[in-house]
Scaffold this active site. Sequence first.
Site, mmCIF file in Angstrom:
data_model
loop_
_atom_site.group_PDB
_atom_site.id
_atom_site.type_symbol
_atom_site.label_atom_id
_atom_site.label_comp_id
_atom_site.label_asym_id
_atom_site.label_seq_id
_atom_site.Cartn_x
_atom_site.Cartn_y
_atom_site.Cartn_z
ATOM 1 N N CYS A 204 -4.753 0.706 -0.289
ATOM 2 C CA CYS A 204 -3.715 1.302 0.554
ATOM 3 C C CYS A 204 -4.294 2.411 1.438
ATOM 4 C CB CYS A 204 -2.570 1.790 -0.325
ATOM 5 S SG CYS A 204 -1.015 2.051 0.533
ATOM 6 N N HIS A 205 -3.668 3.598 1.472
ATOM 7 C CA HIS A 205 -4.224 4.705 2.253
ATOM 8 C C HIS A 205 -5.548 5.202 1.678
ATOM 9 C CE1 HIS A 205 0.072 5.013 3.520
ATOM 10 N NE2 HIS A 205 -0.463 5.377 4.674
ATOM 11 N N GLU B 139 3.050 1.264 8.047
ATOM 12 C CA GLU B 139 3.319 2.667 8.357
ATOM 13 C C GLU B 139 4.588 2.795 9.180
ATOM 14 O OE1 GLU B 139 2.800 5.586 6.905
ATOM 15 O OE2 GLU B 139 0.637 5.409 7.231
#
Length: 227
Positions: free
Chosen positions: A135-136, A166
């Site tokens: 993910c991030h 996002e």
Amino acid sequence: MTKALIVVTNTAKLPTINRATGLWLSEATHFNKVMKDNNIDVDYVSPNGGYVPIDPGSLAPDSMDETNWSFYNEEKYRDQVLGQSPSAKQVDPKNYDIIYFAGGHGVMWDFPENKTLGEIAKTIYDRGGIVSAVCHGVVGLLSMKDNEGNSWINGKNLTGFTNEEEDINKLTDAVPFLTEEALKNAGANHTKTAAYTENVVADGRLVTGQNPQSAHGVGEAVIDLLA
């Protein structure tokens, strides 16, 4: 004994808006459980050490599954593992065979420019270990440089949180950059599937996952590599 290092954020609030953030819990716990099920010891580390905040959204009823509750209900996990994490500067990378960058929006402020984290990951990789992220958390890979000081992910196949995801979060204007764009700008070959569906990409000893739904799959792919 094989050992894994899970990297988590210290950022408790989005600096740009009044919104709490932190570790997206399942991204740590689901990977951790795969390691635990395969008898791999796990340590946690954060950029600055100390308290690791948990994103409130990841504690919502629809996000808390059996795995999340099993970790969250453990006092040692809350008070020591997340409450008193060592800092990156306290970690000896030679003790680990796997590094895993967990996500949550907070990492976008304390992962990308952290040279110590990048050096830890590079050392683990150069010693034959596995670098993984989800993910991030994949923005932690931006801190890695090759031997010439260039982007380590240049030319590598990977995935990570997408622009579409996002946008669905409605945080496009709140984050300092878009994860997908940053990976591409660093020269990586970013691939993706439909928003919030599992997607795991392995490129040699680099394993990445697109979103929270991919954390377990990243763990499984890491185990496959070890085998």
